[in-house]
Design a protein around this motif. Sequence first.
Motif, short mmCIF file in Angstrom:
data_model
loop_
_atom_site.label_atom_id
_atom_site.label_comp_id
_atom_site.label_asym_id
_atom_site.label_seq_id
_atom_site.Cartn_x
_atom_site.Cartn_y
_atom_site.Cartn_z
N PHE A 174 1.02 -1.38 0.06
CA PHE A 174 -0.05 -0.19 0.22
C PHE A 174 0.56 1.18 -0.57
CE2 PHE A 174 -1.89 -3.42 2.46
CZ PHE A 174 -3.26 -3.33 1.74
N GLY A 175 0.52 2.09 -1.04
CA GLY A 175 1.20 2.83 -1.12
C GLY A 175 0.67 4.01 0.28
N TYR A 176 1.45 5.45 0.67
CA TYR A 176 0.69 6.48 1.37
C TYR A 176 1.73 8.11 0.62
CZ TYR A 176 5.11 6.22 4.01
OH TYR A 176 6.00 6.37 4.30
N GLU A 177 0.29 8.70 1.24
CA GLU A 177 0.84 9.97 0.57
C GLU A 177 1.00 10.73 2.51
OE1 GLU A 177 -0.95 14.98 0.00
OE2 GLU A 177 -1.67 12.42 -0.47
N LYS A 178 0.84 10.36 3.63
CA LYS A 178 1.38 10.41 4.86
C LYS A 178 0.68 9.01 5.81
CE LYS A 178 1.37 15.16 4.71
NZ LYS A 178 2.58 15.58 4.91
N LEU A 179 1.39 8.78 6.57
CA LEU A 179 1.29 7.44 7.56
C LEU A 179 1.54 8.15 9.02
CD1 LEU A 179 1.64 4.00 7.09
CD2 LEU A 179 4.06 4.41 7.69
N CYS A 180 0.01 7.16 9.34
CA CYS A 180 0.54 7.46 11.15
C CYS A 180 0.62 5.92 11.97
CB CYS A 180 -1.20 8.18 12.18
SG CYS A 180 -0.21 8.49 13.59
N ILE A 181 2.02 5.66 12.33
CA ILE A 181 1.77 4.80 13.31
C ILE A 181 1.74 4.55 14.95
CG2 ILE A 181 3.72 3.39 14.63
CD1 ILE A 181 5.62 4.47 11.81
N CYS A 182 0.72 3.37 15.12
CA CYS A 182 -0.37 3.41 16.19
C CYS A 182 -0.44 2.02 16.27
CB CYS A 182 -1.51 4.01 15.68
SG CYS A 182 -1.56 5.84 15.11
N SER A 183 0.97 1.51 16.56
CA SER A 183 0.98 0.50 16.25
C SER A 183 1.59 0.39 18.97
CB SER A 183 2.45 -1.01 15.98
OG SER A 183 3.42 0.29 16.29
N GLY A 184 0.84 0.61 18.97
CA GLY A 184 0.83 0.43 20.56
C GLY A 184 2.33 0.20 21.14
N ALA A 185 2.15 -0.41 22.84
CA ALA A 185 3.53 -0.96 23.41
C ALA A 185 2.51 -2.84 22.66
CB ALA A 185 3.08 -0.73 24.45
N ARG A 186 4.17 -3.25 24.09
CA ARG A 186 3.44 -5.06 23.93
C ARG A 186 3.75 -5.66 25.72
NH1 ARG A 186 8.76 -6.78 22.92
NH2 ARG A 186 9.93 -5.13 20.67
N PRO A 187 3.34 -5.99 25.95
CA PRO A 187 3.64 -6.67 27.53
C PRO A 187 5.63 -6.36 27.46
CG PRO A 187 2.27 -7.75 26.94
CD PRO A 187 2.25 -7.18 25.62
N LYS A 188 6.31 -6.54 28.67
CA LYS A 188 7.37 -6.73 28.67
C LYS A 188 7.87 -7.97 29.29
CE LYS A 188 9.41 -3.25 30.82
NZ LYS A 188 9.60 -2.05 31.18
N LEU A 189 7.15 -8.72 28.82
CA LEU A 189 6.54 -10.38 29.50
C LEU A 189 8.29 -11.53 30.72
CD1 LEU A 189 4.68 -12.77 27.48
CD2 LEU A 189 3.97 -11.00 29.53
N LEU A 190 8.19 -11.58 32.00
CA LEU A 190 9.56 -11.63 32.52
C LEU A 190 10.07 -13.09 31.55
CD1 LEU A 190 7.52 -12.63 35.86
CD2 LEU A 190 8.90 -11.28 35.17
N THR A 191 9.52 -14.26 31.13
CA THR A 191 9.96 -14.93 29.54
C THR A 191 8.91 -15.31 29.17
OG1 THR A 191 10.86 -16.88 30.05
CG2 THR A 191 8.94 -16.75 31.37
N GLN A 192 9.73 -15.31 27.87
CA GLN A 192 8.34 -15.78 26.19
C GLN A 192 8.71 -17.08 26.36
OE1 GLN A 192 7.90 -13.88 23.80
NE2 GLN A 192 7.78 -11.75 24.90
N GLU A 193 9.39 -18.36 27.70
CA GLU A 193 9.50 -19.44 26.89
C GLU A 193 8.83 -19.97 27.63
OE1 GLU A 193 13.18 -17.84 27.40
OE2 GLU A 193 12.55 -17.95 25.44
N ASN A 194 8.46 -19.97 29.22
CA ASN A 194 7.33 -20.74 29.74
C ASN A 194 6.26 -20.90 30.33
OD1 ASN A 194 6.33 -21.65 32.10
ND2 ASN A 194 8.35 -21.16 33.40
N PRO A 195 5.51 -21.13 30.08
CA PRO A 195 3.73 -21.34 29.29
C PRO A 195 3.28 -21.11 30.43
CG PRO A 195 5.23 -23.97 29.50
CD PRO A 195 6.02 -22.90 29.45
N HIS A 196 2.97 -21.41 31.85
CA HIS A 196 3.06 -21.11 33.27
C HIS A 196 2.94 -19.18 33.16
CE1 HIS A 196 2.05 -25.11 33.95
NE2 HIS A 196 3.83 -25.15 33.99
N VAL A 197 3.85 -18.65 32.48
CA VAL A 197 3.69 -16.89 32.66
C VAL A 197 3.35 -16.69 31.72
CG1 VAL A 197 5.67 -14.70 32.06
CG2 VAL A 197 6.27 -17.39 33.37
N LEU A 198 1.79 -15.45 32.01
CA LEU A 198 0.58 -14.94 31.78
C LEU A 198 0.98 -13.32 31.38
CD1 LEU A 198 -1.62 -15.72 29.88
CD2 LEU A 198 -2.99 -15.77 31.44
N GLY A 199 1.03 -13.12 30.14
CA GLY A 199 0.66 -11.21 29.98
C GLY A 199 -0.77 -11.13 29.80
N ILE A 200 -1.08 -9.98 30.48
CA ILE A 200 -2.01 -9.66 30.21
C ILE A 200 -2.36 -8.13 29.15
CG2 ILE A 200 -4.15 -8.73 31.26
CD1 ILE A 200 -4.19 -11.12 33.56
#
Length: 447
Positions: free
Chosen positions: A50-76
């Motif tokens: 997609f081409g654009y004349e103006k672009l606004c990035i509004c992709s927010g933020a993502r959680p700083k998870l303690l660890t990505q590997e452990n299935p028992h750690v959940l981010g909300i």
Amino acid sequence: VSRRLEEFDVEEKPSSVLEEKYSNLTIIHSAVKSLRTHTHCVETADGRVFGYEKLCICSGARPKLLTQENPHVLGIRDTDSAQEFQKRLSKAKRIVVVGNGGIALELVYEVRRCEVIWAVKDKAIGNTFFDAGAAQFLIPSLEGDKEQAAAPCKRQRFTTEEPAPDAAQTFTADEYSRGQNPGPVESGSALGPDWHRGIELQGAEQASRRVSVEYQCEVEHIFTSEEFLDSSKQTPKPDSGSWPVYVQLTNGETFGCDFVVSATGVVPNTEPFLHGNNFLLADDGGLQVDDHMMTSEPDVYAAGDVCSACWEHSPLWQQMRLWTQARQMGWYAGRCMAADILSEPIDLDFCFELFSHVTKFFNYKVVLLGKFNAQGLGSNHELLVRCTKGQEYVKVVLSGGRMVGAVLIGETDLEETFENLILNQMDLTAYGEELLNPDIDIEDYFD
């Protein structure tokens, strides 16, 4: 609520609702694969460009998870991960919550019939939003039974388990953390106000509420059940039975639990916009924007959690990654883009003059104004405090005899008056402590 303070409901709806309302709007269900600012085009994960004349990035933020590997750690973070949390909680007897921001505060108060161990790195709860005095005012709310606040919920999920044939597939935060999401970023917007209203946060215990706060500590190590049994050095608090996961804290305590909630803040979601481009980033990792919400790349704007406000701030405003500010920034960025296309001048919006935020914690209305925690004032300030146990907590920050910030907890009816006193910068030296005298109708006095 006042001239600068707004409360609003957040309602999830299918994107078609907006497309029907605005004929000039098209919504693309896909993640961004790459941005090429020199050719003014965006490539999506499904291969379209997609081409654009103006672009606004509004992709927010993502959680700083303690660890990505452990299935028992959940981010909300979004409605999907909140739903996953509800599902897991229904079978849990004990959880460990790590973090001291808004999500942790709401979650610890809302959870029922499950023991909660709450690990905070500060000396008091809610350090992001208020001081130790306000924390002391709120702590008794964790000990009694939660008051039921009746409110309609408008947060029905439209990212359902059975998506429409043309809808993009969605993943829970848990699936994402285990690498099952093929997209570059987590799906779903930040939860926003009152996210817990529509879901039943109940565990599998009989007791109504048990919250233990572990202060001034962080997570040192997370063990699986097998790792913990293999390690004879660990000395957990006496637990009955074994747990799926164990958390060792820096204060020497170790707790077994059913799962860990990682609520340790967010990082700006700048991937995949950086590759091949020359964006200037702030120290916190956000895209630097000027007072017209423009990034360092031509015709590219940014708003909300993904950006960092790098203009010279008003003495009474600071950036915090909150819904209220994301909404204000997005609104202002849209006006800046339109003004640029029309070659019209535009002034910095008045919402950036005074920091203002209204929310709810522990079923109390909470209003934050200006330098509410004396941010950046050093020792050159004084505090006035009024507290009525179980009813209200009022703190005023004065600098040079002028009000520069306030924290209001409970139904104080002071927000509009204090907002005006902060904006007017009236010298209040003559009033001294009478400013918070409960027998004086200060609202009427300054009207």
